[in-house]
Design a protein around this motif. Sequence first.
Motif, short mmCIF file in Angstrom:
data_model
loop_
_atom_site.label_atom_id
_atom_site.label_comp_id
_atom_site.label_asym_id
_atom_site.label_seq_id
_atom_site.Cartn_x
_atom_site.Cartn_y
_atom_site.Cartn_z
N ASN A 52 0.80 -1.23 0.00
CA ASN A 52 0.00 0.00 0.00
C ASN A 52 0.83 1.27 0.00
OD1 ASN A 52 0.86 0.25 2.65
ND2 ASN A 52 -1.17 0.01 3.58
N GLY A 53 2.16 1.16 -0.06
CA GLY A 53 3.00 2.35 -0.16
C GLY A 53 3.01 3.22 1.06
N ALA A 54 2.69 2.65 2.23
CA ALA A 54 2.64 3.44 3.45
C ALA A 54 4.04 3.88 3.86
CB ALA A 54 2.01 2.63 4.58
N PRO A 55 4.24 5.15 4.23
CA PRO A 55 5.55 5.58 4.73
C PRO A 55 5.86 4.93 6.06
CG PRO A 55 3.93 7.34 4.95
CD PRO A 55 3.27 6.24 4.18
N ARG A 56 7.12 4.98 6.45
CA ARG A 56 7.60 4.28 7.65
C ARG A 56 6.77 4.63 8.88
NH1 ARG A 56 10.19 0.18 10.25
NH2 ARG A 56 11.76 0.14 8.62
N TRP A 57 6.48 5.92 9.10
CA TRP A 57 5.82 6.30 10.34
C TRP A 57 4.41 5.71 10.42
CZ3 TRP A 57 1.36 9.27 11.00
CH2 TRP A 57 0.87 9.92 9.86
N TRP A 58 3.74 5.59 9.26
CA TRP A 58 2.39 5.01 9.25
C TRP A 58 2.45 3.51 9.44
CZ3 TRP A 58 -2.37 7.05 9.53
CH2 TRP A 58 -3.46 6.26 9.19
N ARG A 59 3.44 2.84 8.84
CA ARG A 59 3.59 1.39 9.03
C ARG A 59 3.91 1.08 10.49
NH1 ARG A 59 7.28 2.23 4.76
NH2 ARG A 59 9.01 1.28 5.91
N ASP A 60 4.80 1.86 11.09
CA ASP A 60 5.14 1.65 12.50
C ASP A 60 3.89 1.75 13.38
OD1 ASP A 60 7.80 1.36 11.88
OD2 ASP A 60 8.39 3.37 12.53
N GLN A 61 3.08 2.77 13.10
CA GLN A 61 1.85 2.98 13.89
C GLN A 61 0.89 1.81 13.72
OE1 GLN A 61 -0.37 6.97 14.22
NE2 GLN A 61 -1.44 5.95 12.56
N ASP A 62 0.72 1.34 12.49
CA ASP A 62 -0.21 0.25 12.21
C ASP A 62 0.16 -1.01 13.00
OD1 ASP A 62 -2.23 -1.26 11.05
OD2 ASP A 62 -1.12 -1.65 9.21
N VAL A 63 1.43 -1.38 12.97
CA VAL A 63 1.85 -2.61 13.64
C VAL A 63 1.87 -2.44 15.15
CG1 VAL A 63 3.72 -4.29 13.84
CG2 VAL A 63 3.11 -3.38 11.59
N THR A 64 2.24 -1.26 15.63
CA THR A 64 2.23 -1.02 17.08
C THR A 64 0.81 -1.09 17.64
OG1 THR A 64 4.21 0.37 16.96
CG2 THR A 64 2.79 0.65 18.89
N ILE A 65 -0.14 -0.48 16.95
CA ILE A 65 -1.53 -0.53 17.40
C ILE A 65 -2.05 -1.97 17.35
CG2 ILE A 65 -3.89 0.15 16.78
CD1 ILE A 65 -2.74 2.85 15.91
N THR A 66 -1.63 -2.72 16.36
CA THR A 66 -2.05 -4.12 16.26
C THR A 66 -1.62 -4.91 17.50
OG1 THR A 66 -1.93 -4.03 13.85
CG2 THR A 66 -1.86 -6.21 14.87
N GLN A 67 -0.37 -4.75 17.91
CA GLN A 67 0.09 -5.42 19.12
C GLN A 67 -0.75 -5.02 20.33
OE1 GLN A 67 4.43 -4.97 19.68
NE2 GLN A 67 4.52 -4.41 17.53
N MET A 68 -1.03 -3.72 20.45
CA MET A 68 -1.81 -3.22 21.56
C MET A 68 -3.21 -3.84 21.58
SD MET A 68 -3.21 0.65 22.21
CE MET A 68 -4.42 0.44 20.89
N LEU A 69 -3.83 -3.98 20.41
CA LEU A 69 -5.19 -4.51 20.34
C LEU A 69 -5.24 -5.97 20.78
CD1 LEU A 69 -6.28 -2.81 17.02
CD2 LEU A 69 -7.24 -2.36 19.29
N TYR A 70 -4.25 -6.76 20.40
CA TYR A 70 -4.24 -8.14 20.85
C TYR A 70 -3.97 -8.23 22.35
CZ TYR A 70 -4.78 -10.20 16.25
OH TYR A 70 -5.30 -10.59 15.03
N ARG A 71 -3.15 -7.32 22.89
CA ARG A 71 -2.92 -7.33 24.33
C ARG A 71 -4.19 -6.93 25.08
NH1 ARG A 71 2.17 -4.68 22.81
NH2 ARG A 71 3.85 -6.24 22.90
N GLN A 72 -4.90 -5.92 24.57
CA GLN A 72 -6.15 -5.51 25.21
C GLN A 72 -7.17 -6.63 25.15
OE1 GLN A 72 -7.32 -1.91 23.20
NE2 GLN A 72 -6.13 -0.60 24.57
N ALA A 73 -7.26 -7.32 24.03
CA ALA A 73 -8.20 -8.44 23.91
C ALA A 73 -7.82 -9.56 24.85
CB ALA A 73 -8.26 -8.94 22.47
N SER A 74 -6.51 -9.77 25.03
CA SER A 74 -6.05 -10.79 25.99
C SER A 74 -6.54 -10.46 27.39
CB SER A 74 -4.53 -10.87 25.96
OG SER A 74 -4.04 -11.67 27.01
N MET A 75 -6.41 -9.20 27.78
CA MET A 75 -6.88 -8.79 29.10
C MET A 75 -8.39 -8.96 29.21
SD MET A 75 -4.58 -5.35 29.66
CE MET A 75 -5.50 -4.92 31.14
N GLY A 76 -9.11 -8.58 28.16
CA GLY A 76 -10.56 -8.70 28.18
C GLY A 76 -11.02 -10.13 28.28
N ALA A 77 -10.35 -11.03 27.56
CA ALA A 77 -10.72 -12.45 27.62
C ALA A 77 -10.53 -12.99 29.03
CB ALA A 77 -9.89 -13.25 26.62
#
Length: 489
Positions: free
Chosen positions: A97-122
């Motif tokens: 998708n041609g995302a610049p580095r700062w946007w790619r970093d944000q996407d993957v960092t948020i992804t990790q956070m979402l799985y951690r939050q879901a882990s806590m919720g479960a």
Amino acid sequence: MSTAIQHDRSDLFIGGEFVAADSTARLHAINPATEERIGSIPDANERDIDRAVAAARAALPGWRRAGGAARSAILARVAEGIAARAEELKDLLLLQNGAPRWWRDQDVTITQMLYRQASMGAGQLEDETLVEAPNGGKTLLQREPIGVVAAISPWNAPQALLAMKVANALAAGCTVVAKPSPETSLDCYLLAEILRDAGVPSGVFNVVTGGPATGAALVAHPGIAKVSFTGSTASGKAVARECANTLKPLIAELGGKSAAVLLDDADVELFLSSIQREGLPFSGQACFCNARIIVPRKMQDEVVAGVIATLQSFRFGDPSDDETIMGPLVSARQKERVEGYIRSGLEEGAVLALGGNTPTGFDKGYYVAPTVFTGVTADMKIFREEIFGPVFTVSAYDTEEEAVMLHDATDFGLSGSVYSRDLARATEFSRKLSTGQLLINGQRGAPNALRDFYKQSAFGGGVDRIGGFLLTKGITQPIGDVKMKTIFG
């Protein structure tokens, strides 16, 4: 930037394995910065979808019985796996998708956070609670997963937006069939490896790739219990119509036409500093972009000059350069769409203050220069409709009532910002706006705060939550040894 490695896939992830697709049709993946072919994916057919849904249905009882604690541990390992393979994911996003580095970093960092939050919720889920009435009556409330979830995600933040669906559905005990965007499906194969290696049981997570027909067939499948969709409002309406045929519940995050409203005491420099993150992130290819600027008439010249200077200061071009802020659009079709809106703005009488063209030296790739229109009124298409490209519109107002009218003069209500040096004033002004999420001075608040999106920006609230993937059953317990009576006595 040249693309030497080819990523040709003829398989799908079904039942915990990469299996050959039944469909022989293929969709090509194109690097938007170079227009080079980087690979291909199956355009899955109905037989492929049948297999994926069957695998998810077969896995559902065991995943439900595993319990919240076990699901929590697995989801925590998924987050760890994403962190361990983050650079591989980012490299695939760059190519697709041609995302610049700062946007790619944000996407993957948020992804990790979402799985951690879901882990806590479960880990915090209670399968049963007992409710007692003053007369001694008791009802046992049992929460159970809704079933197999179809998770359909877009290309602009592919990992994070898919994680919002998958992580919460898995935490609730549901199983999933994911259908990523055809522009960004290659990274989903890597995600499937991460989930498998983290211990997600076979069939709990499945991936089918393809275009609109694949998505439509998945939504219509009778084995799907709920659909979670992120995409355009037009596509969301089509999904909603199909779900209505079987009264299948749908949660959909759709389009936006967000605005930054500057009050007359706004800190202009603070507003300008938020443009990269909130104004036109990822070249304007985000639903929450504050692409409309609504400004007091007396401040218009200052703000426009500042916006132009800020955009001209951004590194523009090759997304593989880590200093790049704005790169290409995702596809030739998206470039044509944005250029069509620029022509429309000129035809309707808006004033082009910056850009509006393909920049010199960018003959290859889907590049559109950062663009600013002034003199934009509420009846213009570029003011009302989602462009999804690097185009700012500037509209001036004389009274706060007019500012509210301008803000609300679209069919969308996803996000926005209000800028003022007076927090109380900004808060009070925000209360008047028909938008689900408002940032005062561009500052994001509590990430776990629940909110909805308004108007045509969402269906079913538009935000995935663990509770949205659960059904609650009430089991009444009789009071003493009484004879059964009808509800009429």
